[in-house]
Design a protein around this motif. Structure first.
Motif, mmCIF file in Angstrom:
data_model
loop_
_atom_site.group_PDB
_atom_site.id
_atom_site.type_symbol
_atom_site.label_atom_id
_atom_site.label_comp_id
_atom_site.label_asym_id
_atom_site.label_seq_id
_atom_site.Cartn_x
_atom_site.Cartn_y
_atom_site.Cartn_z
ATOM 1 N N MET A 29 6.151 -10.041 -3.466
ATOM 2 C CA MET A 29 5.504 -9.084 -2.572
ATOM 3 C C MET A 29 6.524 -8.069 -2.082
ATOM 4 S SD MET A 29 2.355 -9.782 -2.471
ATOM 5 C CE MET A 29 1.982 -8.615 -1.187
ATOM 6 N N GLN A 30 6.103 -6.808 -1.994
ATOM 7 C CA GLN A 30 6.965 -5.743 -1.503
ATOM 8 C C GLN A 30 6.629 -5.453 -0.043
ATOM 9 O OE1 GLN A 30 9.584 -3.930 -2.868
ATOM 10 N NE2 GLN A 30 9.727 -3.062 -0.812
ATOM 11 N N SER A 31 7.581 -5.749 0.840
ATOM 12 C CA SER A 31 7.411 -5.393 2.244
ATOM 13 C C SER A 31 7.623 -3.895 2.385
ATOM 14 C CB SER A 31 8.424 -6.154 3.103
ATOM 15 O OG SER A 31 8.336 -5.736 4.451
ATOM 16 N N GLY A 63 0.954 -4.871 -2.494
ATOM 17 C CA GLY A 63 0.826 -5.836 -3.581
ATOM 18 C C GLY A 63 -0.490 -6.573 -3.514
ATOM 19 N N ASP A 64 -0.597 -7.620 -4.313
ATOM 20 C CA ASP A 64 -1.812 -8.419 -4.386
ATOM 21 C C ASP A 64 -1.824 -9.428 -3.240
ATOM 22 O OD1 ASP A 64 -3.920 -10.129 -5.049
ATOM 23 O OD2 ASP A 64 -3.524 -10.010 -7.196
ATOM 24 N N PHE A 116 -7.208 -6.833 2.846
ATOM 25 C CA PHE A 116 -7.546 -5.570 2.175
ATOM 26 C C PHE A 116 -7.245 -4.460 3.169
ATOM 27 C CE2 PHE A 116 -10.382 -8.812 0.345
ATOM 28 C CZ PHE A 116 -10.041 -8.712 -1.004
ATOM 29 N N GLY A 117 -5.957 -4.214 3.383
ATOM 30 C CA GLY A 117 -5.491 -3.443 4.529
ATOM 31 C C GLY A 117 -5.934 -1.999 4.577
ATOM 32 N N ILE A 127 -0.189 -9.124 9.889
ATOM 33 C CA ILE A 127 0.244 -8.875 8.513
ATOM 34 C C ILE A 127 -0.893 -8.145 7.814
ATOM 35 C CG2 ILE A 127 0.751 -9.926 6.271
ATOM 36 C CD1 ILE A 127 2.160 -12.188 7.734
ATOM 37 N N SER A 128 -0.550 -7.081 7.109
ATOM 38 C CA SER A 128 -1.536 -6.313 6.353
ATOM 39 C C SER A 128 -1.058 -6.170 4.921
ATOM 40 C CB SER A 128 -1.721 -4.930 6.992
ATOM 41 O OG SER A 128 -2.566 -4.114 6.210
ATOM 42 N N CYS A 129 -2.003 -6.162 3.980
ATOM 43 C CA CYS A 129 -1.635 -6.045 2.575
ATOM 44 C C CYS A 129 -2.651 -5.188 1.835
ATOM 45 C CB CYS A 129 -1.560 -7.436 1.934
ATOM 46 S SG CYS A 129 -0.978 -7.429 0.220
ATOM 47 N N ASP A 130 -2.160 -4.323 0.953
ATOM 48 C CA ASP A 130 -3.041 -3.528 0.113
ATOM 49 C C ASP A 130 -2.373 -3.302 -1.236
ATOM 50 O OD1 ASP A 130 -5.705 -1.782 0.623
ATOM 51 O OD2 ASP A 130 -4.423 -0.765 -0.835
#
Length: 323
Positions: free
Chosen positions: A1-3, A15-16, A255-256, A273-276
């Motif tokens: 994962m890329q912060s 990332g996923d 699904f940020g 924490i958010s991720c997209d």
């Protein structure tokens, strides 16, 4: 994962989110709240599955969410409705999601909510505008899932203002209210006229999604970044974050998008924490956390550095962001 970037309370990843969830400790999350790409007939630029594959696709995320939630935690899922292809008949995909999550994954339906967006444009055009055989679809279903029958919740944190009539009653109960039995047979005493700091909200959330000139949108246009086309109105995550979590609890959006959830959690002093998947959307979401005093060039620099793979600490690496 890329912060991508960090703030005082949270961190955004590019990332996923399946990979992100797998890396997290079991029973470590207090609230997952998200609005995934819906199962629509037309493909959108942010990516969405067709109705045939949607439920299995979303279930893969929900299985991991179940493992990562604390026993007292909640999973809040916003889903828009859809029509079947080529006919004015509604799809049942969002209800099939509900049944599958409860019957097969072990979730409980704590409560259903309905988000009415009065500013939503009439759609689908064919059935509403042209043939005029269906009314405007302005309501999303929001499923509040829980891991047990007793998730953490406190509605006293989301009370709404009293109506004008209730305010008059509170000021002078004897004049505006007489204790009597209702036609239903229920009796209500004068204790009803107690000021509890606000009224209990309903599960119908009337929130217009009309934020077209907010700071995020303005800053995206200012630096030439793509504005996310399906932004969450801030009052939705704010409501559930207040009701279902306490300060320092962990809130996750898988699904940020433009990270409205992270911004709401930051305001309420919750860890987040958010991720997209889309690195450009993630980079642009950092604009939500930058001070208005920053110049166009400084904001563009933050955006491009994140797009190019840097991880920024918006507190330490960007001194102006602390103002």
């Amino acid at each position: 994962m890329q912060s991508a970037y960090r703030t005082e309370f949270g961190e955004a990843f590019s990332g996923d989110s399946l990979d992100l969830l797998r890396q997290m400790q079991n029973e470590s999350i207090d609230l997952v709240i998200t609005s995934p790409p819906f199962a629509l007939q037309r493909e959108k630029e942010y990516g969405n599955k067709d109705q045939a594959s949607y439920i299995d696709w979303l279930t893969e995320f929900a299985q991991l969410v179940f493992k990562k939630l604390k026993p007292s935690g909640s999973f809040v899922l916003d889903l828009g409705g859809a029509y079947q292809k080529g006919v004015p008949s509604r799809s049942l995909y969002n209800f099939r999601v509900l049944i599958k999550f409860c019957d097969e994954l072990g979730f409980h339906l704590a409560q259903e909510f309905f988000w009415n967006n009065p500013s939503k444009l009439p759609s689908p055009i064919e059935w509403v505008n042209k043939r005029k055989i269906r009314v405007k679809d302005s309501v999303n279903t929001i499923w509040w899932f829980s891991k047990t029958e007793w998730p953490k919740a406190d509605i006293s944190r989301v009370l709404v203002p009293y109506s004008d009539r209730m305010k008059k009653l509170l000021d002078n109960p004897d004049r505006y209210y007489s204790a009597a039995q209702r036609p239903s047979g229920h009796g209500i005493s004068k204790g009803f006229a107690t000021d509890n700091g606000g009224a209990i909200p309903s599960n119908l959330l009337n929130i217009a999604n009309s934020e077209s000139n907010g700071n995020y949108t303005k800053d995206c246009k200012l630096i030439g970044a793509r504005v996310h086309p399906a932004r969450f109105p801030a009052k939705i995550p704010e409501f559930f974050i207040k009701m279902l979590t306490e300060e320092n609890d962990l809130v996750v959006d898988i699904f940020g998008g433009s990270n409205t959830t992270g911004r709401a959690a930051e305001t309420e002093a919750r860890r987040w924490i958010s991720c997209d998947l889309n690195p450009e959307y993630v980079a642009a979401s950092a604009l939500r956390f930058l001070p208005s005093s920053m110049s166009k060039d400084e904001k563009f620099d933050v955006y491009t550095r994140i797009v190019n793979g840097e991880t920024l600490d918006l507190q330490d690496d960007m001194p102006m962001a602390a103002e």
